[in-house]
Design a protein around this motif. Structure first.
Motif, PDB file in Angstrom:
ATOM      1  N   TYR A 151       0.930  -1.163  -0.066  1.00 44.34           N
ATOM      2  CA  TYR A 151      -0.111   0.072  -0.029  1.00 44.34           C
ATOM      3  C   TYR A 151       0.642   1.403   0.071  1.00 44.34           C
ATOM      4  N   ARG A 152       1.931   1.361   0.762  1.00 42.66           N
ATOM      5  CA  ARG A 152       2.658   2.375   1.066  1.00 42.66           C
ATOM      6  C   ARG A 152       3.273   2.801  -0.141  1.00 42.66           C
ATOM      7  N   HIS A 153       3.754   1.827  -1.103  1.00 41.03           N
ATOM      8  CA  HIS A 153       4.574   1.986  -2.172  1.00 41.03           C
ATOM      9  C   HIS A 153       3.716   1.847  -3.278  1.00 41.03           C
ATOM     10  N   SER A 154       2.689   2.126  -3.364  1.00 40.37           N
ATOM     11  CA  SER A 154       1.613   2.434  -4.371  1.00 40.37           C
ATOM     12  C   SER A 154       1.449   1.037  -5.077  1.00 40.37           C
ATOM     13  N   TYR A 155       1.414  -0.010  -4.456  1.00 41.67           N
ATOM     14  CA  TYR A 155       1.325  -1.402  -5.206  1.00 41.67           C
ATOM     15  C   TYR A 155       2.208  -1.486  -6.131  1.00 41.67           C
ATOM     16  N   PRO A 156       3.499  -1.697  -6.205  1.00 44.27           N
ATOM     17  CA  PRO A 156       4.418  -1.891  -7.138  1.00 44.27           C
ATOM     18  C   PRO A 156       4.206  -3.096  -7.960  1.00 44.27           C
ATOM     19  N   ASN A 157       3.549  -3.992  -7.559  1.00 49.07           N
ATOM     20  CA  ASN A 157       3.363  -5.062  -8.598  1.00 49.07           C
ATOM     21  C   ASN A 157       1.682  -5.145  -9.168  1.00 49.07           C
ATOM     22  N   TYR A 158       1.285  -3.741  -9.300  1.00 49.82           N
ATOM     23  CA  TYR A 158      -0.117  -3.502  -9.629  1.00 49.82           C
ATOM     24  C   TYR A 158      -0.483  -3.701 -10.913  1.00 49.82           C
ATOM     25  N   LYS A 159      -1.554  -4.639 -11.012  1.00 51.42           N
ATOM     26  CA  LYS A 159      -1.950  -4.798 -12.387  1.00 51.42           C
ATOM     27  C   LYS A 159      -3.502  -4.175 -12.584  1.00 51.42           C
ATOM     28  N   LYS A 160      -3.719  -3.833 -13.829  1.00 51.34           N
ATOM     29  CA  LYS A 160      -4.929  -3.345 -13.912  1.00 51.34           C
ATOM     30  C   LYS A 160      -6.100  -4.103 -13.676  1.00 51.34           C
ATOM     31  N   SER A 161      -7.201  -3.284 -13.235  1.00 45.87           N
ATOM     32  CA  SER A 161      -8.494  -3.764 -12.312  1.00 45.87           C
ATOM     33  C   SER A 161      -9.024  -4.744 -13.439  1.00 45.87           C
ATOM     34  N   ARG A 162      -9.757  -5.827 -12.825  1.00 49.07           N
ATOM     35  CA  ARG A 162     -10.586  -6.818 -13.668  1.00 49.07           C
ATOM     36  C   ARG A 162     -11.787  -5.956 -14.208  1.00 49.07           C
ATOM     37  N   GLN A 163     -12.246  -4.894 -13.782  1.00 49.44           N
ATOM     38  CA  GLN A 163     -13.228  -4.171 -14.636  1.00 49.44           C
ATOM     39  C   GLN A 163     -12.758  -2.826 -15.439  1.00 49.44           C
ATOM     40  N   PRO A 164     -13.565  -2.746 -16.488  1.00 51.06           N
ATOM     41  CA  PRO A 164     -13.051  -1.526 -17.218  1.00 51.06           C
ATOM     42  C   PRO A 164     -13.215  -0.153 -16.510  1.00 51.06           C
ATOM     43  N   ILE A 189     -18.845  -0.467   2.810  1.00 50.86           N
ATOM     44  CA  ILE A 189     -17.668   0.069   3.424  1.00 50.86           C
ATOM     45  C   ILE A 189     -16.791   0.146   2.249  1.00 50.86           C
ATOM     46  N   GLN A 190     -16.832  -0.716   1.310  1.00 49.54           N
ATOM     47  CA  GLN A 190     -15.779  -0.688   0.036  1.00 49.54           C
ATOM     48  C   GLN A 190     -16.375   0.377  -0.838  1.00 49.54           C
ATOM     49  N   TRP A 191     -17.542   0.860  -0.942  1.00 45.71           N
ATOM     50  CA  TRP A 191     -18.119   1.880  -1.797  1.00 45.71           C
ATOM     51  C   TRP A 191     -17.568   2.995  -1.279  1.00 45.71           C
ATOM     52  N   GLN A 206      -8.757  -5.274  -4.463  1.00 44.08           N
ATOM     53  CA  GLN A 206     -10.092  -5.754  -4.422  1.00 44.08           C
ATOM     54  C   GLN A 206     -10.332  -6.119  -3.019  1.00 44.08           C
ATOM     55  N   GLY A 207     -11.800  -5.823  -2.681  1.00 42.48           N
ATOM     56  CA  GLY A 207     -12.210  -6.245  -1.252  1.00 42.48           C
ATOM     57  C   GLY A 207     -13.330  -7.288  -1.414  1.00 42.48           C
ATOM     58  N   LEU A 208     -13.816  -7.713  -0.230  1.00 40.23           N
ATOM     59  CA  LEU A 208     -14.523  -8.860  -0.393  1.00 40.23           C
ATOM     60  C   LEU A 208     -16.219  -8.647  -0.807  1.00 40.23           C
ATOM     61  N   ASN A 209     -16.377  -7.262  -1.176  1.00 43.30           N
ATOM     62  CA  ASN A 209     -17.553  -7.155  -1.995  1.00 43.30           C
ATOM     63  C   ASN A 209     -17.040  -6.910  -3.432  1.00 43.30           C
ATOM     64  N   PHE A 210     -17.421  -8.092  -4.070  1.00 43.07           N
ATOM     65  CA  PHE A 210     -16.900  -8.314  -5.563  1.00 43.07           C
ATOM     66  C   PHE A 210     -17.771  -7.422  -6.337  1.00 43.07           C
ATOM     67  N   TYR A 211     -18.781  -6.683  -6.120  1.00 45.43           N
ATOM     68  CA  TYR A 211     -19.265  -5.757  -6.804  1.00 45.43           C
ATOM     69  C   TYR A 211     -18.770  -4.443  -6.897  1.00 45.43           C
ATOM     70  N   ALA A 212     -18.034  -4.043  -5.843  1.00 44.03           N
ATOM     71  CA  ALA A 212     -17.322  -2.823  -5.778  1.00 44.03           C
ATOM     72  C   ALA A 212     -16.053  -2.819  -6.825  1.00 44.03           C
ATOM     73  N   HIS A 213     -15.760  -1.606  -7.143  1.00 43.34           N
ATOM     74  CA  HIS A 213     -14.573  -1.448  -8.050  1.00 43.34           C
ATOM     75  C   HIS A 213     -13.274  -1.219  -7.378  1.00 43.34           C
ATOM     76  N   GLU A 214     -12.124  -1.637  -7.917  1.00 41.95           N
ATOM     77  CA  GLU A 214     -11.015  -1.008  -7.588  1.00 41.95           C
ATOM     78  C   GLU A 214     -10.685   0.378  -8.115  1.00 41.95           C
ATOM     79  N   LEU A 215     -10.050   1.045  -7.416  1.00 38.38           N
ATOM     80  CA  LEU A 215      -9.707   2.603  -7.860  1.00 38.38           C
ATOM     81  C   LEU A 215      -8.629   2.424  -8.869  1.00 38.38           C
ATOM     82  N   THR A 216      -8.493   3.403  -9.862  1.00 35.39           N
ATOM     83  CA  THR A 216      -7.301   3.509 -10.660  1.00 35.39           C
ATOM     84  C   THR A 216      -6.641   4.720 -10.779  1.00 35.39           C
TER      85      THR A 216
END
Length: 389
Positions: A83-96, A139-141, A148-158
């Protein structure tokens, strides 16, 4: 050269020490004021001084040498490092990339799966503590992250959405209102636009609930992370400091101690600020020899003593011994002891097992019961809300 750069892959840290840069440039001296963005002072009140003096030689039931040699949670350290290093292994989120988090905060779309708009939450949910406690999808919204959290309907930030969010006044206004809503739920009030906080008028009732409702510690970790993602990094330290004071000095939130020290502190990106918080914690932590989060012995000189001295565990750090109750529960469940955060965050637990969770950390709570996802929601057991993140 292009092929070399294109084939480079981030190598994840493999030890707690590699994850923790808190003490990397520390000289045990006060940092210049310009380094600190927290507004935290290391000054001690007369009452605190008197208490510290009285506890200078605590009466321990066991000596440091007899305490089990354990380590900090690598699972927690690695999570907060990413988290502190802005997800250095970050991949694009699964949603558009649809800016769904921003559109939610602009009141244009409801959260899924409940179909509730942000304005309804902000205007009708304040003070409805049963709803805030038992609903596990909002809470994820309210506090989005790039994970990704455990509400799989919520979208990750980009990255692009974060920039757009930070430049949108309406979204930022509602985000601060959502933060104040959750603080009230926890018995805390937001004092000003700098992020300073204090006990609310309902603090006794709410602190008692918070001390017993440990799934809220996961929510607080998410809230702190989201503050940093959306431009409110400076709001973290005042809240973490208040939790340290309440758990270590006033003893109103004793069950929160390890979540604060394993997780909350390490959401803060500035090492100087983390050091100030950990020095305060080390001053009030009991038993003193069991404090895990100070500088490694090699940076304190040979034979360094004092209240903050740590023992030589397998990583040079000593953890607290389990209480008799924790030990009993561990024996009854086959000896599996882990922190509440470790247990609650491990995604493999959704299958009802513990595989894949090797190396989880220190001795706070035993996880019993199983979890199953039903239609995007959790079946509730004594750990209701385990899937909050």
């Amino acid at each position: 050269m292009g092929n070399l750069l294109g084939s480079w892959r981030f190598k994840e840290p493999s030890t707690v020490e590699e994850c923790d840069s808190t003490w990397g440039s520390d000289s045990e001296s006060d940092e210049p004021a310009a380094e600190d963005d927290s507004g935290i002072s290391d000054s001690v009140s007369p009452a605190e001084s008197e208490r510290a003096a009285g506890d200078a030689s605590p009466q321990l039931n066991e000596s440091p040498e007899s305490a089990p040699k354990m380590k900090r949670s690598f699972y927690a350290a690695r999570d907060l490092y990413k988290y502190r290093h802005s997800y250095p292994n970050y991949k694009k989120s699964r949603q558009p990339n649809e800016y769904r988090n921003l559109r939610f905060y602009l009141n244009k779309i409801p959260l899924v799966p409940d179909g509730i708009y942000i304005e309804e939450i902000l205007t009708k949910w304040r003070g409805d503590y049963d709803k805030l406690e038992h609903n596990h999808t909002y809470i994820q919204w309210l506090f989005p992250l790039r994970e990704q959290g455990l509400n799989f309907y919520a979208h990750e930030l980009t990255q692009d959405e974060i920039k757009e969010f930070q430049s949108t006044r309406e979204a930022k206004r509602r985000f601060l209102a959502a933060y104040a809503l959750m603080l009230d739920f926890y018995g805390i009030k937001l004092l000003d636009k700098s992020g300073n906080v204090a006990r609310a008028s309902n603090w006794q009732e709410r602190f008692q609930h918070l001390n017993e409702s440990q799934h809220n510690y996961l929510r607080i970790t998410r809230i702190l992370k989201s503050l940093g993602e959306l431009g409110y990094e400076a709001f973290k330290a005042p809240l973490v400091r208040l939790f340290l004071e309440e758990s270590l000095y006033h003893n109103t939130l004793p069950n929160m101690q390890h979540s604060i020290l394993e997780y909350f502190v390490y959401t803060i990106r500035l090492p100087a600020t983390r050091r100030r918080l950990l020095r305060y914690a080390r001053q009030h932590y009991r038993p003193a020899h069991a404090f895990l989060w100070g500088p490694p012995p090699k940076r304190r000189g040979a034979g360094g003593g004092g209240a903050g001295t740590v023992g030589a565990g397998s990583s040079g750090i000593r953890a607290p011994a389990p209480t008799p109750e924790q030990q009993r529960r561990g024996e009854e469940s086959g000896g599996i002891i882990m922190t509440s955060h470790d247990a609650l965050k491990c995604p493999e637990l959704l299958g009802g097992g513990l595989k894949g969770c090797a190396g989880l950390g220190s001795n706070v709570v035993v996880l019993d019961g199983t979890l199953r996802m039903v239609g995007g929601r959790e079946e509730r057991n004594e750990y209701n809300g385990i899937g909050s993140l």
